[in-house]
Write a protein that holds these residues in place. Sequence first.
Motif, PDB file in Angstrom:
ATOM      1  N   TYR A  33       2.638  17.440   4.003  1.00  0.00           N
ATOM      2  CA  TYR A  33       1.791  17.241   5.172  1.00  0.00           C
ATOM      3  C   TYR A  33       0.513  16.472   4.818  1.00  0.00           C
ATOM      4  CZ  TYR A  33      -1.243  18.440   9.101  1.00  0.00           C
ATOM      5  OH  TYR A  33      -2.097  18.380  10.157  1.00  0.00           O
ATOM      6  N   LEU A  34      -0.012  16.731   3.620  1.00  0.00           N
ATOM      7  CA  LEU A  34      -1.317  16.160   3.236  1.00  0.00           C
ATOM      8  C   LEU A  34      -1.246  14.704   2.785  1.00  0.00           C
ATOM      9  CD1 LEU A  34      -2.776  19.123   1.153  1.00  0.00           C
ATOM     10  CD2 LEU A  34      -3.324  18.502   3.503  1.00  0.00           C
ATOM     11  N   LEU A  35      -0.075  14.306   2.261  1.00  0.00           N
ATOM     12  CA  LEU A  35       0.011  12.984   1.614  1.00  0.00           C
ATOM     13  C   LEU A  35      -0.513  11.818   2.466  1.00  0.00           C
ATOM     14  CD1 LEU A  35       3.215  12.941  -0.610  1.00  0.00           C
ATOM     15  CD2 LEU A  35       0.879  12.363  -1.258  1.00  0.00           C
ATOM     16  N   PRO A  36      -0.133  11.723   3.743  1.00  0.00           N
ATOM     17  CA  PRO A  36      -0.661  10.584   4.508  1.00  0.00           C
ATOM     18  C   PRO A  36      -2.187  10.552   4.536  1.00  0.00           C
ATOM     19  CG  PRO A  36       1.011  11.750   5.782  1.00  0.00           C
ATOM     20  CD  PRO A  36       0.784  12.546   4.534  1.00  0.00           C
ATOM     21  N   PHE A  37      -2.805  11.721   4.691  1.00  0.00           N
ATOM     22  CA  PHE A  37      -4.276  11.764   4.726  1.00  0.00           C
ATOM     23  C   PHE A  37      -4.850  11.272   3.402  1.00  0.00           C
ATOM     24  CE2 PHE A  37      -2.890  15.014   7.718  1.00  0.00           C
ATOM     25  CZ  PHE A  37      -3.635  14.696   8.848  1.00  0.00           C
ATOM     26  N   MET A  38      -4.265  11.778   2.331  1.00  0.00           N
ATOM     27  CA  MET A  38      -4.738  11.424   0.993  1.00  0.00           C
ATOM     28  C   MET A  38      -4.545   9.928   0.749  1.00  0.00           C
ATOM     29  SD  MET A  38      -6.163  12.752  -1.614  1.00  0.00           S
ATOM     30  CE  MET A  38      -5.870  14.449  -2.039  1.00  0.00           C
ATOM     31  N   ILE A  39      -3.338   9.428   1.013  1.00  0.00           N
ATOM     32  CA  ILE A  39      -3.025   8.026   0.720  1.00  0.00           C
ATOM     33  C   ILE A  39      -3.921   7.100   1.539  1.00  0.00           C
ATOM     34  CG2 ILE A  39      -1.259   6.236   0.956  1.00  0.00           C
ATOM     35  CD1 ILE A  39       0.812   8.407   0.268  1.00  0.00           C
ATOM     36  N   LEU A  40      -4.086   7.416   2.830  1.00  0.00           N
ATOM     37  CA  LEU A  40      -4.857   6.505   3.674  1.00  0.00           C
ATOM     38  C   LEU A  40      -6.324   6.475   3.275  1.00  0.00           C
ATOM     39  CD1 LEU A  40      -3.254   6.997   7.193  1.00  0.00           C
ATOM     40  CD2 LEU A  40      -2.948   5.138   5.571  1.00  0.00           C
ATOM     41  N   SER A  41      -6.894   7.637   2.907  1.00  0.00           N
ATOM     42  CA  SER A  41      -8.321   7.544   2.567  1.00  0.00           C
ATOM     43  C   SER A  41      -8.532   6.855   1.225  1.00  0.00           C
ATOM     44  CB  SER A  41      -9.041   8.892   2.645  1.00  0.00           C
ATOM     45  OG  SER A  41      -8.344   9.864   1.973  1.00  0.00           O
ATOM     46  N   ILE A  42      -7.619   7.042   0.275  1.00  0.00           N
ATOM     47  CA  ILE A  42      -7.767   6.325  -0.998  1.00  0.00           C
ATOM     48  C   ILE A  42      -7.520   4.828  -0.781  1.00  0.00           C
ATOM     49  CG2 ILE A  42      -6.878   6.053  -3.339  1.00  0.00           C
ATOM     50  CD1 ILE A  42      -6.191   9.025  -3.280  1.00  0.00           C
ATOM     51  N   LEU A  43      -6.491   4.530   0.023  1.00  0.00           N
ATOM     52  CA  LEU A  43      -6.147   3.123   0.265  1.00  0.00           C
ATOM     53  C   LEU A  43      -7.318   2.376   0.905  1.00  0.00           C
ATOM     54  CD1 LEU A  43      -4.009   0.868   0.272  1.00  0.00           C
ATOM     55  CD2 LEU A  43      -3.312   1.643   2.533  1.00  0.00           C
ATOM     56  N   SER A  44      -7.959   3.017   1.893  1.00  0.00           N
ATOM     57  CA  SER A  44      -9.042   2.309   2.578  1.00  0.00           C
ATOM     58  C   SER A  44     -10.167   2.001   1.601  1.00  0.00           C
ATOM     59  CB  SER A  44      -9.552   3.121   3.770  1.00  0.00           C
ATOM     60  OG  SER A  44     -10.361   4.174   3.318  1.00  0.00           O
ATOM     61  N   SER A  45     -10.383   2.896   0.653  1.00  0.00           N
ATOM     62  CA  SER A  45     -11.434   2.636  -0.319  1.00  0.00           C
ATOM     63  C   SER A  45     -11.010   1.570  -1.341  1.00  0.00           C
ATOM     64  CB  SER A  45     -11.807   3.959  -0.981  1.00  0.00           C
ATOM     65  OG  SER A  45     -12.220   3.786  -2.280  1.00  0.00           O
ATOM     66  N   LEU A  46      -9.726   1.561  -1.695  1.00  0.00           N
ATOM     67  CA  LEU A  46      -9.245   0.530  -2.630  1.00  0.00           C
ATOM     68  C   LEU A  46      -9.297  -0.856  -1.990  1.00  0.00           C
ATOM     69  CD1 LEU A  46      -6.139   2.286  -4.225  1.00  0.00           C
ATOM     70  CD2 LEU A  46      -8.250   1.641  -5.385  1.00  0.00           C
ATOM     71  N   LEU A  47      -9.025  -0.886  -0.682  1.00  0.00           N
ATOM     72  CA  LEU A  47      -8.965  -2.190  -0.015  1.00  0.00           C
ATOM     73  C   LEU A  47     -10.338  -2.819   0.155  1.00  0.00           C
ATOM     74  CD1 LEU A  47      -6.191  -1.707   2.680  1.00  0.00           C
ATOM     75  CD2 LEU A  47      -6.082  -2.974   0.537  1.00  0.00           C
ATOM     76  N   THR A  48     -11.401  -2.010   0.100  1.00  0.00           N
ATOM     77  CA  THR A  48     -12.729  -2.612   0.213  1.00  0.00           C
ATOM     78  C   THR A  48     -13.183  -3.202  -1.119  1.00  0.00           C
ATOM     79  OG1 THR A  48     -13.782  -0.512  -0.277  1.00  0.00           O
ATOM     80  CG2 THR A  48     -13.505  -1.049   2.043  1.00  0.00           C
ATOM     81  N   GLN A  49     -12.427  -2.960  -2.171  1.00  0.00           N
ATOM     82  CA  GLN A  49     -12.833  -3.511  -3.477  1.00  0.00           C
ATOM     83  C   GLN A  49     -12.579  -5.011  -3.522  1.00  0.00           C
ATOM     84  OE1 GLN A  49     -11.382  -1.532  -6.981  1.00  0.00           O
ATOM     85  NE2 GLN A  49     -11.777   0.497  -6.120  1.00  0.00           N
ATOM     86  N   ASP A  50     -13.529  -5.731  -4.077  1.00  0.00           N
ATOM     87  CA  ASP A  50     -13.426  -7.172  -4.216  1.00  0.00           C
ATOM     88  C   ASP A  50     -12.371  -7.513  -5.278  1.00  0.00           C
ATOM     89  OD1 ASP A  50     -13.789  -9.831  -4.666  1.00  0.00           O
ATOM     90  OD2 ASP A  50     -15.837  -9.669  -5.415  1.00  0.00           O
ATOM     91  N   VAL A  51     -11.349  -8.273  -4.887  1.00  0.00           N
ATOM     92  CA  VAL A  51     -10.282  -8.595  -5.853  1.00  0.00           C
ATOM     93  C   VAL A  51     -10.815  -9.391  -7.042  1.00  0.00           C
ATOM     94  CG1 VAL A  51      -8.319  -8.514  -4.297  1.00  0.00           C
ATOM     95  CG2 VAL A  51      -9.644 -10.602  -4.468  1.00  0.00           C
ATOM     96  N   ASN A  52     -11.934 -10.106  -6.800  1.00  0.00           N
ATOM     97  CA  ASN A  52     -12.491 -10.909  -7.892  1.00  0.00           C
ATOM     98  C   ASN A  52     -13.024 -10.052  -9.038  1.00  0.00           C
ATOM     99  OD1 ASN A  52     -11.889 -13.399  -6.926  1.00  0.00           O
ATOM    100  ND2 ASN A  52     -13.891 -13.777  -6.003  1.00  0.00           N
ATOM    101  N   LEU A  53     -13.333  -8.763  -8.765  1.00  0.00           N
ATOM    102  CA  LEU A  53     -13.835  -7.900  -9.838  1.00  0.00           C
ATOM    103  C   LEU A  53     -12.773  -7.761 -10.919  1.00  0.00           C
ATOM    104  CD1 LEU A  53     -15.616  -5.030  -7.887  1.00  0.00           C
ATOM    105  CD2 LEU A  53     -16.591  -7.091  -8.900  1.00  0.00           C
ATOM    106  N   GLY A  54     -11.540  -7.481 -10.484  1.00  0.00           N
ATOM    107  CA  GLY A  54     -10.439  -7.353 -11.437  1.00  0.00           C
ATOM    108  C   GLY A  54     -10.177  -8.667 -12.155  1.00  0.00           C
ATOM    109  N   ARG A  55     -10.231  -9.759 -11.382  1.00  0.00           N
ATOM    110  CA  ARG A  55      -9.993 -11.077 -11.987  1.00  0.00           C
ATOM    111  C   ARG A  55     -11.056 -11.383 -13.029  1.00  0.00           C
ATOM    112  NH1 ARG A  55      -8.846 -14.449  -6.497  1.00  0.00           N
ATOM    113  NH2 ARG A  55      -6.756 -13.677  -6.118  1.00  0.00           N
ATOM    114  N   ALA A  56     -12.321 -11.135 -12.638  1.00  0.00           N
ATOM    115  CA  ALA A  56     -13.418 -11.412 -13.561  1.00  0.00           C
ATOM    116  C   ALA A  56     -13.221 -10.620 -14.854  1.00  0.00           C
ATOM    117  CB  ALA A  56     -14.751 -11.053 -12.919  1.00  0.00           C
ATOM    118  N   ALA A  57     -12.877  -9.336 -14.710  1.00  0.00           N
ATOM    119  CA  ALA A  57     -12.689  -8.488 -15.888  1.00  0.00           C
ATOM    120  C   ALA A  57     -11.538  -9.003 -16.738  1.00  0.00           C
ATOM    121  CB  ALA A  57     -12.435  -7.055 -15.456  1.00  0.00           C
ATOM    122  N   GLU A  58     -10.488  -9.486 -16.064  1.00  0.00           N
ATOM    123  CA  GLU A  58      -9.326  -9.987 -16.797  1.00  0.00           C
ATOM    124  C   GLU A  58      -9.706 -11.229 -17.614  1.00  0.00           C
ATOM    125  OE1 GLU A  58      -6.058 -10.417 -14.111  1.00  0.00           O
ATOM    126  OE2 GLU A  58      -4.683 -10.892 -15.760  1.00  0.00           O
TER     127      GLU A  58
END
Lengths: 367, 283
Positions: B158-183
Amino acid sequence: MQPIARDMIRVTALTRTYGSFNALDAVDLSVAQGEFVTLLGPSGSGKSTLLNLISGMIEPTSGKIEIDGRDATNQPTNQRGLGMVFQNYALMPHMTVFENVAFPLQVRKVPKSEIETRVRDVLRLIQLEHVADRKPKQLSGGQQQRISLARCIVYRPSIILMDEPLGALDKKLREDMQLEIKRLHAELGITMIYVTHDQEEALAMSDRIVLMRKGRIEQQGRPEELYFRPDTLFTADFLGSSNLLMGTIDVSARTLQTAYGNLPLPATRPGEPKSGDGVLMIRPESVRLFSETAPETWSGLQATVRDSIVLGSFVRHFLELPGGKRVIVQEPSGASLSRPERGSTVRVAWGPQDARLLRTDPDFQNL
Amino acid sequence: MSETKPYLDRWAGLALLLPMAALLAIFFVYPLARTVWQSFYEYGFTLRAYETLLSSTLFWKVLKTTFAISFTATIVALLAGYPVALHLSRLPPQRRMPYLVMVMLPFWTSILVKSFALIVLLGYDGIVNNALSFVFGSPIHIPMVFNRVGAILGMVNYLLPFMILSILSSLLTQDVNLGRAAEVMGASRFTIFRRITLPLSMPGVLAGVLISFTLSIGMYITPALLGGRQDMMMANLIDFYTRQTLDWPLASAIAVVLLLVSGVLVAMLGQVRGAGGMKEMAR
């Protein structure tokens, strides 16, 4: 001329396609050690694709990439030993300025004491030592971009790639940063590849400009070469403003027959069109205004003054040839400047050596 | 920006809110107030219900069980949900859509249906045990329902959708360039995850954990259907006092306690959400 240095980057027949679209089409390019090369072009010309291929963030469809003499075509990004500066700075928001700059050194397992001194040194170099403990978001855009530059310099990569690094800054700040980047380039001797769509920035900063169009290199050379000696209409049009007069080449008389009269052509050069249609390009600053007669050897045309505006250090006249063709003339301004009256008739003229004969181009129909 | 005249004036705006406010007042605020009132009132004001509660070993045992089960379910949902959210965040939007629908699907299914489906799957002669028996060639009957494992699995489901959606929304606000820059700077994928992706997703993780825990402590049907006798939770205890012993003041007192705990958690959630700075920084 600079002594010939070894190539830091050499790409050969580099191609990247997306479906049937050639984002980059068999491009060859070499960048010498310590050189400042700008990839210039409109959006979609392939300049960012080329940069991302060099960084390894996208994979080539075919072709070869060599970095500092070794084949890097299939090397993972994190092993290429490059530095990169992004338009949006890409600073880690949860780390302080110090931690951001220290990050690449920590990745390289540099001892802690050495990290401390190297980060302090590089922050001093960009004169931002005092913000070491702040978070990036507490800094101005210009400061953030200097930090992002510092984060590259600190681990001494042999090449720094810059993807429109000044695109998010306002004009004044951009000019300061241009000087700052040039200074760091001169002091550190790092090879730099700089992507921009801003021709003024490219002219101001580069040792060499590589002008790109539709996934290919249109022309490359020193800024003044591209500006004053463009090989194509695209180059002439993209860099600065230009007067373009279309006509038919008269081979025997060595003139261009235009709707405005027969204009003498400059001395022949390799690569110019030999016959048929051609376009004569004259930069606005090469054209002079005369109230009566122009020097005998000069090309001259009658024109009507439409407007005349003072832009500080220079003045720009907008003229009209019979038939409605617009011509721009640019002159240095001064306190004793006398502007021609609107509607008056003048002669415009230029020295034949200042004109350049170019091929027609299907993308430039309405000249 | 200059001040613009609002489309609706103040009173018109309030008038539009009136039907909803009335509905909530009648069917939500009033019963809730009644419950609170009832926990203090038996032929006059009394603290009898709370005294009984605090001295009841059953209450403390159930409280402990509730927290233990809720905590475990939340952690399991986090560990199972984070990788899914991470994967989804890396898909291009058009490919992410079908997977998101799959994540959301349990939302649109009745919790009763889901619970019975889990019994069919995990029961003594359920599909999972049958499949295991088939594979290993001997009868296998792992007890997976009507015990704590069943209760937790049902809740995690029952909890998984709540958990996945709140983590996903926070991951999606991350700038993809941060990972690229680090790479480009030489960081490995693991370093990028540990030093950048994970810390920047903490607001989402915290929000997901708080939502999941809050939902868990109030769960009723899932532990009742899938749990064992030992896995009575707070809501089930309220049910017990309401319908078995008819001690409504005591049931109300438990409800008030549960409400307070949830209230604290929701306030904490507000703090996480309100830490707009964090979200803004992740941009």
